[in-house]
Structures are given as C-alpha cells and as structure tokens.
Scaffold this motif. Structure first.
Motif, PDB file in Angstrom:
ATOM      1  N   PRO B 134       0.864  -1.290   0.029  1.00 20.31           N
ATOM      2  CA  PRO B 134      -0.065   0.082  -0.104  1.00 20.31           C
ATOM      3  C   PRO B 134       0.813   1.434  -0.126  1.00 20.31           C
ATOM      4  O   PRO B 134       0.463   2.268  -0.294  1.00 20.31           O
ATOM      5  CB  PRO B 134      -0.673  -0.206   1.076  1.00 20.31           C
ATOM      6  N   GLN B 139      -3.011   6.813  -2.772  1.00 21.71           N
ATOM      7  CA  GLN B 139      -4.065   6.502  -1.747  1.00 21.71           C
ATOM      8  C   GLN B 139      -5.398   6.914  -2.742  1.00 21.71           C
ATOM      9  O   GLN B 139      -6.306   6.293  -2.037  1.00 21.71           O
ATOM     10  CB  GLN B 139      -3.980   7.763  -0.665  1.00 21.71           C
ATOM     11  N   LEU B 142      -6.726   3.657  -3.784  1.00 25.10           N
ATOM     12  CA  LEU B 142      -7.254   2.612  -2.676  1.00 25.10           C
ATOM     13  C   LEU B 142      -8.614   3.385  -2.346  1.00 25.10           C
ATOM     14  O   LEU B 142      -9.565   2.665  -1.964  1.00 25.10           O
ATOM     15  CB  LEU B 142      -6.226   2.611  -1.780  1.00 25.10           C
ATOM     16  N   SER B 143      -8.681   4.645  -2.263  1.00 28.29           N
ATOM     17  CA  SER B 143      -9.928   5.339  -1.748  1.00 28.29           C
ATOM     18  C   SER B 143     -11.003   4.962  -2.400  1.00 28.29           C
ATOM     19  O   SER B 143     -12.146   4.689  -2.250  1.00 28.29           O
ATOM     20  CB  SER B 143      -9.748   6.672  -1.567  1.00 28.29           C
ATOM     21  N   TRP B 146     -12.357   1.914  -1.913  1.00 26.84           N
ATOM     22  CA  TRP B 146     -13.026   1.739  -0.667  1.00 26.84           C
ATOM     23  C   TRP B 146     -14.603   2.293  -1.082  1.00 26.84           C
ATOM     24  O   TRP B 146     -15.555   1.840  -0.721  1.00 26.84           O
ATOM     25  CB  TRP B 146     -12.420   2.793   0.264  1.00 26.84           C
ATOM     26  N   LEU B 184      -5.642   3.082   5.860  1.00 27.84           N
ATOM     27  CA  LEU B 184      -4.565   3.336   4.729  1.00 27.84           C
ATOM     28  C   LEU B 184      -3.477   3.732   5.106  1.00 27.84           C
ATOM     29  O   LEU B 184      -2.612   3.788   4.635  1.00 27.84           O
ATOM     30  CB  LEU B 184      -5.401   4.433   3.456  1.00 27.84           C
ATOM     31  N   LEU B 341      -7.589  -3.843   2.671  1.00 23.70           N
ATOM     32  CA  LEU B 341      -6.924  -3.465   1.577  1.00 23.70           C
ATOM     33  C   LEU B 341      -7.329  -4.415   0.301  1.00 23.70           C
ATOM     34  O   LEU B 341      -7.303  -3.979  -0.851  1.00 23.70           O
ATOM     35  CB  LEU B 341      -5.269  -3.352   1.653  1.00 23.70           C
ATOM     36  N   LEU B 345      -9.255  -3.338  -3.462  1.00 27.36           N
ATOM     37  CA  LEU B 345      -8.200  -3.426  -4.746  1.00 27.36           C
ATOM     38  C   LEU B 345      -9.249  -4.307  -5.551  1.00 27.36           C
ATOM     39  O   LEU B 345      -9.550  -4.093  -6.698  1.00 27.36           O
ATOM     40  CB  LEU B 345      -7.080  -4.089  -4.325  1.00 27.36           C
ATOM     41  N   PHE B 567      -2.232   0.721 -10.733  1.00 30.28           N
ATOM     42  CA  PHE B 567      -1.905  -0.450  -9.846  1.00 30.28           C
ATOM     43  C   PHE B 567      -0.964  -1.521 -10.454  1.00 30.28           C
ATOM     44  O   PHE B 567       0.313  -1.977 -10.225  1.00 30.28           O
ATOM     45  CB  PHE B 567      -2.862  -1.002  -9.081  1.00 30.28           C
TER      46      PHE B 567
END
Ligand code: ADP
Ligand code: MG
Lengths: 360, 587
Positions: B134, B139, B142-143, B146, B184, B341, B345, B567
């Motif tokens: 991560p 971020q 990843l956000s 989420w 995170l 996580l 993803l 990613f």
C-alpha cells in the motif's frame, strides 16, 4: 635542504588537541617512522601531510613547496600534493579490479592508455602481483591487498611515500615477511618514506630515524639505536623496551643461518641476511611471548640457559625475568617457579636482528 | 581566507630508475571545479525548495495577483480568510480527520508490527511483505476502491443491507472517513515501527520477564517506551498526512458537502478568476501550520537517543509465544489485510471491467471493455498515462541524481554550508503537495525567465522533485554513511579531485543505494497527484488528475480502470526493479 619539513603542526578536534606543535624533517630517501601508542596523533600527522585533514596551525613543506601554512591560510588540496598514502585499511576500491585500482591514479592524470597499461604492469610486478591483475580486492588475502595498495600508490611515482600502519592488519607471520619485503622495496626505490606504527620492533628494524610521539607531541627523534640505547624519557624506555634485546656478534654464517654469539659465550642462530657478516655487532630482539620455557635436554636449537631473577604475577600467568649475559630476558608461563635455573627456547624466526652501522 | 591551490606539478622525484616517465608532469592544470559544483548544487537545491515558498508567502501579503504589477502589501487576505466561516469549518474538519486517522492508523499499524516482529504469529513473512504494497500505491486508487466497496451505494454496503436490513457504517461522516484514512495509513506506522521493534535488545525483555512480568505487561512497560521515538515520529507523520489528505475528503467529503482544508484549496482552483489573495493566505497558513508541526516533531525527537535500546546489529530475534492466541492475532491481521486492502482493490478491478457493479447481478454478466475503451480512445487520457510514466521514469532519474549529489555534498565533502544544505534538503517535509504545486505555478507566473516551463511536464517534475528531496535524502544518507571514509580519501591522495572521486569512486560504490533511491523516486512520482492539481494544463495531465476528472463527472468506471492501470504498472515496476536492478523493497 630537507625533502620534507613539518613545523609547529597542530590539529584540534573540538576540545581534543590531537597534534600539538610537531616539528621534524626528512632528508631525501630517508625512512622515518612515527612511533607511539594508539591515539597519540600519528595518523593525524600523516593525513595532514597528505592534505586529507586540514591542520589547525603550522607549516608543511615538501621539495621547497609550501603545502600548508596556517598563518598564511594556504592549503594545497591532497590531489595536488603528489604524496602517496597507503591506508591502514588499504582502502582498495571494491568495484574495481586490481588493474583498475592501480590504473586509477594514472587515469586521473590523463596519462595515455598504452602507457597506463605498461606502468600498471610494471607496478604490479614490483609488488609481485602481476598474476592477480583481473581479480577484485575481495578475492585477495590481506597481504595481497596490502601489496596492491602499495602498487597503486607507487604507480604515480609520488614524491613522498606515507604508510599508515600498513602491517598491522596482517597476521604475525606474514607481518614479519612483509616487513622485510617493505624495507627492501624502499631501499631499492630510494623513496622518502614516512612510516607510522605503534610497534617498536617494526620501527627499530625499518627506520633510518624514529620520531617517538605521545599525546600529540614529539618525545624524541633519533636513529633506532639512539632511541633504544638512550631513551630520552622513562616513557620511551618503557615503550621501546617491550621486547627482549640481546646484543652480540655475528660468529659464522652458514647458508641462511647466522650464528650470533652472546657476551657470556652462549650462541643464538638467526635468519641470515646480507648485512649479517661475521664480526658484525648486532642486537637481537625477541618478544616475551616468543620465549618458551623448556626442559634442559630439549632437542630444539637456540636454547638459552640462565637463572630466574624476578617473578611477576600477571593474573592468569607469571612473568619471569631470566638473567642471560648482561641482559634480562622476560617470558611468560602459567607455571609457578622459584628462583631456579631455567632453559629457554627461542625460535630463529622469532628473532629480529638489528645490524647497527659502525661501532657499538 | 581559504586559498585552494590547484594541481600544479611537483618536482620529479628521482625514483623508479631513469625511464623518464613522470606522471606528475602529465597532470593537466585543472579548472577549480570543486567549489563551483558544490555551490551550484546547493544553490539549485535552495532554489527548488524556496521557489514554491516565496511566491506563496509573497502572494498572501499582496493585494493583487502575483503576476500583476502594483498592489500593496498587507495582511488583508489573512483577515478575510481567517474570518470566513468556510475556513473555520474546514479547519475543524481537517483536524478531526487527521486526529482520528492517526489514532486508527497507529493502533492498527503498531498491533501488526508487534505481532510480526515480536510474536510467533503464523504467516509473519507474508504479512510484512503485503504491508509494504500500500505504501507504493496511490491513496487515491485505494480510496476509490473503498468507495466502490463500502461507499453508500458500494457493493458490500448493499450486500449488508440485503442481509441485515441496515448498513452499520457510513463513510460520509468524519468518523467514517477517519477510519478509512487510518486503515490506509496503518502500513506507514507498521514500517516505521517494525525496524526498531526488530532491533530491541532481547535481554531487556528477558530482564522484565525474569522479574515476573507477563507478556502484555512487557509490551506496555518495556516495548512501548523503547519504540516511543519511532511511534512519536510515525504518529506525527500520520497527523501531518491526515491534514494534507486530498483523496478521502474529495471522494467521501464532497458528496456529504463537508469541506476540508485541502478541498477548500482544491475548490478555489476553479472559477474564472480565483481570489489570489485568499488562496495565498490559505496556502501560507497551511504551510506555516505544517512547518510548526514538523518543528514540534523535531523537538520531540531531539532527545530520542535516550531511549535507544538498539544495538548495531539485531540480537537474537526473540518472540513471545502467544499460544492459541496466535491464531486470533493472525485472524485479526488477515481481516485487516482482506477487508481493508484486498477487497477494495478487488472492487476496483471488478468495477473497471463491468458496466456497473451490483449484488443483484453476477459481475461476469456485465463484463465490458468499455471503461478501458474510453481511456484508450481519448488521446488526453493516453497522454496522462504516458506523462505519468515519463515523469516517473525520467523525472525520477533526474531527481535521484540531484539528491544523490546533494547527499554526497552533505556527507562527503568539506563544503562550508553543508549543515544548512541538509536543513534545506529536509525542509520540504513541511510543504504539503498542493502547496508545492501552487507555489511552483506562481513562481512560473511571477518569474518571466521560468515562463517557458508553464504547461509542460517539467513544471511537474520540478514540483515532484522538490516534494521528494527528503524521501530521497533519507534513502541515500545511510548508504553513503556506510561507505568507509578511507575509500574516498585514498582517491584524493592518489590525485583525484573531489568531483572525480564522487563520480568514479563514491557513486559507483553506492550503486545499489542509487538504484533503491531511484525505485523509491519512481514510485513516489508515479503516484503523486496532489502536487499536480494546480500545475497541470491540457497536455500535462497525470493519471491521478484524469482519475479526478472522471470522478468529478461521476464516471466511476473509467476512474476505476485508470486506477487498475496505475496499480498494475506499479506492480510491474516493482517486479522489474527486483529482477533487473536487484532492488528489493523491504521493511
Ligand atoms: N575526526 C576526529 N574527530 C575527533 N577526534 C579525532 C578525530 N580523529 C582523531 N581524533 C583524536 O585525535 C587523537 C589522535 O588520533 P590519531 O591520529 O588517529 O591517533 P593514532 O593514529 O596515533 O592512533 C585521538 O585522541 C583521536 O581520538
Ligand atoms: Mg592511526
């Protein structure tokens, strides 16, 4: 005019005055040793001459050229001094082969490729390392690394050779051989050399003159025999007297063995060398740890007979002093002995012979 | 005072026979380049760091836009800004978010670090490897993940409603956002703490244990105090990152009409004519706030050496036997990795490949390439990808070179200003990404000489480099400090000047460290977007900017597709770095 002159050199590290007003001179071709206990400022002095440390004050001059003058604010950077320094750690560059290490000083000087190759070979031949040219430093033993370091320093023909305890990282046996080799090389090249060591035997056997240092100051300057025979201070007497010394005369030389006869009629065989000619006055030095107590009828050569006159308790061991001729020979053992007759064995290889010039 | 005499030939010695070879005569008289190079590097670094700061501070006091002449200097903008209700709400929200995320992140990160470093929990290796990933992923990506899984209309949220009739969380709240931000942020705490945890001298624990202390008590009274410096450092860093956070406030705060400091700045970027004074005052205020925090951090850690129980080398790795509890610990850690996580993803990937994501229909019935087609049919989006790669690849390399040289000057030279240079190199820690971007933009508008940079990727490279000098310095310093001083001194003594020594001896020996620093720079540049928000124009977008654009118009699919691309590219790069450069990222 002296080749090198150092005067009033001082170096301050914060509150510590590592070098405190040192002055000495070296003549062309002379082998000078800075001798003193660890931390007395020897390396600092050497590095100041090389230009790697900027001194706090004083003056350094080589071949009439001023390298450093504290009062004039003059400082010549190390790369412009043409001094060759061999580091205690050898400091070979790990990412370069032996040949590249040795070629580097010539490359930075812009020497032509062809000539570099020739000079590198010549230099490696001088230290008998030609066959290792393509190795990397980590593939070499300590002794070999030391030779490469020396070749790298000699290849650019420095005006002055500076050696910082070059033998201290070698094991005892190798150190002895490297010492002889170094002395031979130095006299062959006739290069002015400043040698740093804390080992009095090295200093006595190699130097033309010794500069004894302590606490950043010079205690005494003189030839090995002056320093040994006539120490200026108790400190020097103690420092230099770490070894046992026996004086005598070379009696015979057969092959590679020289027989030294001591004043009391006993004899000692030592390794022969060109300077050991019959009739020559010599001093033989042997360290206490290389003197062994043996039985009277021991088959080994080099037995010395004497009487124990002194005993000191050292915790795990005793140190005894045995009277041989007019000298005391110290040795250590775990055995508890009285004041008896003792037989000592001294191997010929552990003897260092100083053949002093002229009288004595 | 100091008079450096350059290479002049020294009289030949009469040694080495009479073959006539005299290398000292060959040595060409060299131009005094050492000081020139050192001063250039120092001044360039000073320029890089000051360039964004000076315009921001200047603009905050100026009554007209910075590129206009005239105007007066006063504090008007500050009063207007401080008095505005928007500012006050934003301030409170940002502080709460930073505080909340620090607590959540520290607790999770510390728990996992202790479990991995000091217990016999199963799968420790795997966990410590996974916790690294991560750090290298944006971020923002990843956000978005989420949001797709746990947002109000998220896949898992809807599943929850189906099963239980209610969703027990709401990410459109400060508490919800704090938890996301904390989750995170946990990997950072983990990394910063695990090093000192691993190095704790086992004998200290033994001592405590022999006095009858039980493991939990040992953790509390022996381990925690010892790793306090690392903990304080990571908590402060988390707090600062929480204040600087842009992704979560944008993704979860915007729809809830909650304003944060970063979104306040972000919003004032739009409009035809932004209020320069207000923006300047806000930016300057933000800058001073973070600078204050960084200074406090430094003060707190000044006496840190008192706490060190760290020996030069790791002692026996001694671990607590957790008994049956080790499976419970492993379960908790795995839950964090999977729910915190892994699932986000997975959601991101799923969302990128379907028309829409809903529990009502199996995803494979909705499979589509449409999201990727949108990206690959539009040169703007393609360009944002190539720009990102170019900036990371080329800019990262240039930044690595600069930072390596600056670090060499700081650690391996007698340059008179090397202490101040170190301070300058570390200062950008106190400069939030958005402010760095804004400042560089204003510098370019303000200084005519720099105007050709406007709208190019170079302006981004400059801002990203400035931001990442401390990171690179932190990676490069230990490498250089490990190299024996004698190696460069011997080069100097055989005739190489400082610059030759640096090029031919110091940097080649530090090669592995250089590669690691490059990998770090590449990954940091590749994921950076906050500093680009003010800087990009048509033609100089980066992936994160395109994602935000899609996000702004509600196009979650293409945003997710870009996130997936970023990613995947990151993973490929990490893999390639390992294979080709031999750089292993490790904790
Ligand atoms: N870089 C330095 N900083 C502070 N003190 C030093 C430094 N280098 C040497 N010293 C101190 O100076 C003294 C002399 O050091 P050195 O010349 O290395 O001794 P020697 O080579 O004789 O063992 C020692 O007390 C040492 O601690
Ligand atoms: Mg020394």
């Amino acid at each position: 005019m002296p080749k090198l002159s150092v005067s009033g050199l001082t170096k301050q590290f914060g509150d510590v005055r590592a070098v405190d007003g040192i002055s000495f001179e070296a003549k062309d071709g002379e082998f000078i040793t800075l001798l003193g206990p660890s931390g007395c400022g020897k390396s600092t002095t050497l590095f100041a001459i090389a230009g790697l440390d900027r001194p706090t004050g004083g003056r350094i001059q080589l071949d009439g050229r001023v390298f450093f003058d504290g009062s004039a604010g003059l400082f010549v950077p190390p790369e412009a001094r043409n001094c060759g320094l061999v580091f205690q750690s050898y400091a070979l560059w790990p990412h370069m082969t032996v040949a590249d290490n040795v070629a580097f000083p010539l490359r930075v000087r812009g020497v032509k490729k062809k000539q570099i190759a020739a000079e590198v070979e010549k230099s490696l031949a001088l230290v008998e390392m030609e066959s290792y040219a393509q190795r990397y430093p980590h593939e070499l033993s300590g002794g070999q690394q030391q030779r490469v370091a020396l070749a790298r320093t000699l290849v650019f023909r420095p005006s002055l050779l500076l050696l910082d305890e070059p033998l201290s990282n070698l094991d005892a046996k190798l150190r002895l051989r490297a010492r002889g080799w170094l002395k031979q090389l130095q006299s062959q090249l006739n290069i002015t050399t400043i040698f740093v060591t804390h080992d009095q035997t090295e200093a006595l056997s190699l130097s033309d003159r010794i500069v004894v240092m302590d606490g950043g100051r010079i205690m005494q300057v003189g030839t090995p025999q002056e320093i040994y025979q006539d120490p200026a201070t108790p400190f020097i007497a103690d420092f230099i007297g770490g070894s046992n010394f026996l004086s005598g005369t070379v009696a015979t030389v057969t092959g590679n063995v020289a027989l030294v006869s001591l004043p009391d009629g006993q004899t000692l065989s030592v390794s022969a060398s060109p300077e050991l000619t019959p009739g020559r006055q010599v001093t033989v030095s042997v360290r206490p740890e290389e003197v062994h107590l043996v039985h009277e009828s021991d088959p080994r050569p080099n037995l010395l007979h004497g009487r124990i006159v002194q005993r000191e308790y050292l915790g795990p061991r005793y140190q005894y002093s045995v009277s041989i001729g007019d000298r005391l020979v110290r040795f250590e053992t775990v055995e508890n002995l009285g004041s008896v007759d003792a037989t000592l064995a001294v191997s010929p290889e552990s003897c260092t012979v100083f053949a002093f010039n002229g009288k004595h | 005072m100091e008079e450096d005499v350059q290479a002049v030939t020294v009289g030949t010695s009469r040694f080495f026979d009479a073959d006539g070879f005299d290398p000292s005569a060959v040595s060409a008289e060299r131009f005094p380049r050492t000081r020139l190079i050192q001063y250039s590097l120092a001044l360039f670094t000073l320029f890089l760091v000051a360039a964004p700061l000076v315009p921001v501070l200047y603009q905050s006091l100026l009554s007209v836009p910075i590129y206009e002449s005239g105007g007066t200097l006063n504090f008007d903008a500050y009063w207007r800004f401080l008095a505005s209700p928007d500012f006050q709400t934003a301030m409170v929200n940002s502080l709460v978010l930073a505080f909340g995320s620090t607590i959540v992140g520290t607790v999770i990160g510390l728990f996992i670090a202790i479990a991995v470093a000091r217990t016999n929990m199963p799968a420790r290796q795997l966990v410590s490897g996974t916790m690294l990933l991560p750090l290298y992923v944006s971020q923002l990506v990843l956000s978005v993940g989420w949001f797709i899984m746990y947002g109000p209309a998220g896949y898992i949220s809807l599943e929850m409603r189906d099963l239980f009739g209610t969703v027990p969380w709401n990410l459109y709240t400060l508490a919800g956002m704090s938890v996301v931000a904390g989750i995170l942020a946990a990997p950072l705490t983990f990394i910063l703490c695990i090093g000192s945890l691993r190095l704790i001298d086992a004998s200290m624990e033994d001592a405590a244990r022999s006095l009858g202390a039980k493991p939990p008590r040992i953790i509390w009274s022996v381990i925690i105090p010892i790793i306090r410096p690392a903990l304080v450092y990571s908590a402060m860093l988390n707090f600062i990152s929480g204040l600087e956070l842009l992704s979560i406030p944008l993704i979860f705060g915007r729809p809830a009409r909650m304003i944060f400091f970063t979104t306040y700045l972000y919003n004032s970027r739009g409009g035809s004519v932004p209020d320069y004074g207000l923006l300047g005052a806000a930016a300057a205020f933000f800058l001073l706030l973070i600078t204050g925090l960084v200074l406090i951090q430094g003060r707190l850690l000044r006496n840190a050496s008192r706490f060190t129980a760290i020996r030069g080398k790791a002692s026996r790795p001694k671990t607590f036997d957790l008994g049956k509890w080790r499976y419970v610990a492993a379960g908790l850690v795995v839950a964090y990795l999977v729910f915190g996580l892994g699932l986000p993803l997975l959601g991101l990937v799923l969302r990128a490949f379907v028309e829409f994501l809903t529990p009502l229909m199996a995803p494979w019935k909705l499979l589509t390439w449409a999201n990727f087609n949108i990206i690959f049919s539009n040169p703007i989006y393609i360009r944002s990808i190539t720009n990102s790669i170019l900036i990371a690849g080329l800019g990262g390399a240039l930044a690595t070179l600069l930072i390596a040289l600056v670090t060499v000057v700081i650690h391996r030279s007698d340059f008179r200003w090397r202490k101040p240079l170190e301070f300058i190199a570390l200062y950008p820690r106190a400069v939030p990404g958005m402010i760095a971007g804004l400042g560089v933009l204003w510098a370019v508008l303000w200084i005519p000489l720099l105007s050709p940079l406007h709208g190019t990727i170079w302006i981004l490279i400059i801002a990203f480099t400035m931001r990442n000098i401390p990171t690179g310095y932190g990676a490069m310093s230990p490498v250089l400090l490990q190299i024996d001083n004698d190696l460069d001194r011997s080069a100097r003594s055989v005739g190489a000047d400082w610059w030759t020594t640096v090029r031919r001896v110091v940097l080649p020996i530090a090669k592995t460290g250089l590669f690691s620093t490059y990998v770090l720079m590449f990954l940091s540049f590749f994921k950076e977007y906050a500093a680009a928000t003010f800087l990009y124009t048509r033609g100089s977008e980066v992936i994160g900017i395109s994602m935000l654009e899609f996000w702004g118009i509600g196009e979650v699919g293409p945003a997710a597709a870009l996130g997936v691309l970023q990613f995947v590219a990151t993973c490929i790069f990490i893999f390639a770095a390992r294979k080709i450069l031999g750089v292993k990222l490790h904790a």
